[in-house]
Structures are given as C-alpha cells and as structure tokens.
Design a protein around this motif. Sequence first.
Motif, PDB file in Angstrom:
ATOM      1  N   PHE A 132     -14.837  -4.984 -10.627  1.00 51.48           N
ATOM      2  CA  PHE A 132     -14.105  -5.370  -9.403  1.00 51.48           C
ATOM      3  C   PHE A 132     -12.855  -5.013  -9.505  1.00 51.48           C
ATOM      4  CE2 PHE A 132     -12.112  -8.152  -6.550  1.00 51.48           C
ATOM      5  CZ  PHE A 132     -12.895  -7.857  -5.211  1.00 51.48           C
ATOM      6  N   ALA A 133     -12.093  -5.129 -10.514  1.00 48.77           N
ATOM      7  CA  ALA A 133     -10.677  -4.717 -10.599  1.00 48.77           C
ATOM      8  C   ALA A 133     -10.355  -3.220 -10.593  1.00 48.77           C
ATOM      9  CB  ALA A 133     -10.037  -5.193 -12.146  1.00 48.77           C
ATOM     10  N   VAL A 134     -11.383  -2.372 -11.042  1.00 51.65           N
ATOM     11  CA  VAL A 134     -11.457  -0.984 -10.988  1.00 51.65           C
ATOM     12  C   VAL A 134     -11.348  -0.439  -9.558  1.00 51.65           C
ATOM     13  CG1 VAL A 134     -12.311   1.211 -11.782  1.00 51.65           C
ATOM     14  CG2 VAL A 134     -11.646  -0.419 -13.464  1.00 51.65           C
ATOM     15  N   TRP A 135     -12.609  -1.023  -9.069  1.00 56.19           N
ATOM     16  CA  TRP A 135     -13.113  -0.603  -7.785  1.00 56.19           C
ATOM     17  C   TRP A 135     -11.789  -0.930  -6.729  1.00 56.19           C
ATOM     18  CZ3 TRP A 135     -18.656  -2.280  -5.891  1.00 56.19           C
ATOM     19  CH2 TRP A 135     -19.338  -1.596  -4.886  1.00 56.19           C
ATOM     20  N   THR A 136     -11.358  -1.928  -6.862  1.00 54.27           N
ATOM     21  CA  THR A 136     -10.248  -2.444  -5.745  1.00 54.27           C
ATOM     22  C   THR A 136      -9.118  -1.610  -6.061  1.00 54.27           C
ATOM     23  OG1 THR A 136     -11.039  -4.748  -6.158  1.00 54.27           O
ATOM     24  CG2 THR A 136      -8.961  -4.365  -5.156  1.00 54.27           C
ATOM     25  N   ALA A 137      -8.758  -1.255  -7.171  1.00 53.32           N
ATOM     26  CA  ALA A 137      -7.712  -0.398  -7.773  1.00 53.32           C
ATOM     27  C   ALA A 137      -8.039   0.802  -7.066  1.00 53.32           C
ATOM     28  CB  ALA A 137      -7.205  -0.407  -9.160  1.00 53.32           C
ATOM     29  N   LEU A 138      -9.199   1.605  -7.510  1.00 51.90           N
ATOM     30  CA  LEU A 138      -9.400   2.783  -6.544  1.00 51.90           C
ATOM     31  C   LEU A 138      -9.298   2.616  -5.185  1.00 51.90           C
ATOM     32  CD1 LEU A 138     -12.349   3.779  -8.780  1.00 51.90           C
ATOM     33  CD2 LEU A 138     -10.166   4.841  -8.895  1.00 51.90           C
ATOM     34  N   ALA A 139      -9.861   1.775  -4.526  1.00 52.94           N
ATOM     35  CA  ALA A 139      -9.791   1.544  -3.164  1.00 52.94           C
ATOM     36  C   ALA A 139      -8.372   1.525  -2.391  1.00 52.94           C
ATOM     37  CB  ALA A 139     -10.650   0.291  -2.682  1.00 52.94           C
TER      38      ALA A 139
END
Length: 199
Positions: A132-139
């Motif tokens: 979730f952290a990576v996905w949010t950072a990418l978004a």
Amino acid sequence: MSNTAIHSFTKRRTQYALGKQLPFSQEAAANLIQEAIRQAPSAFNSQSSRAVILFGAQSVKFWDLVKEALRPMVPAESFGATEKKLDSFAAGAGTVLFYEDQDVVKGLQQQFAAYADNFPIWSEHSTGIAQFAVWTALAEAGIGASLQHYNPVVDEAAQKEWNIPASWKLRAQMPFGSHEAPFGDKAFMDDAARFRVFA
C-alpha cells in the motif's frame, strides 16, 4: 475535513492501461519504491519486507516467465485472454516483486516463542502495508499501478532468473507505468454495513 494522507489515498487506483513513460528516471523511481518500503511499519520492527524492482526488458522477462508458467495450466482456447492480460502488465515501465523474508519470521518465532503462531500472520500484514505504501507513493508521483498475485506459479522461475534468496517468499507483484486510460468510477459499499462507531 481536509487531510493530505486521505487525499493521497484517493489517488491510489488500479490502473491496467499502463505505458512505459515515467515522470522521472528509473533511479528516482527505484529510490521512491525503496523509501516507501523503508518507511512502512512492521510488527516488532521486523523489517521483513523485501523487493525486487524490475525495469524495461527485465520487467517484460518476468511477465514472460508468468506466461510460460501458466501456459500448461490454462486451456488453450482460453490462453489468448490470459496472454493479453499479462501483456498489459508487461507494457508498463516496470514491476515490483514483493517478498517476505522467512528467515526473519523464523528468527522472531524462536526469539519470542509465546507469539510464534502470530509471526507469519504479522508478516502478511507487513507486506500488505509495504504494498500500500509503494502504491500510494507511485500514485502521488503520477504513476499508475495494479497489484497482482501470480505466486506461487512463478516463484521458482523468478528465483532462478534473478538469484533471489531461498528464504524470500513471493507475495505479490506490482506492474507500474504511465496512465494510458482514465479511471472509472469507484463504488463503495454502504458505511452502515462496514463501520460501527461508539462514543
């Protein structure tokens, strides 16, 4: 109420239409992914999450490995749809392979025997938070992504291809890249069926 974290969370959506463009260098993208995982919390500060970050041809190679692993498992008449889906992931700029280090989990089980049964569960929590952290950072950086689960069918092939330690257990894959299509509307279930608040 305005909240910057919630605002970032709303940007995190599943994007299947991926392209190869990134708003910055591969090095910067890798640094962003690593920092997101580094800052993700874990039980007992175990830091059990691991990641393999693949760009360009290496990412395409991963999805080719998935394709070959699935080919004998999927009926020939249905494989065209499967191949098209996998090709859409390979069309992105890269893929993050999320792993959990089982040596860390086993070490904690030995060190804290009273919680031994819980450490594998908490490891799953850790990888979910890291994802979730990576996905949010990418978004937040304007990069599209989706979360896939082709483990364990591709585990052995990936381990051999990138010399991945035997103690690392593959948990998820995240293809990412430029947004090549807009998002549709997102539906939410009724709050009354999901939440209970007492004061």
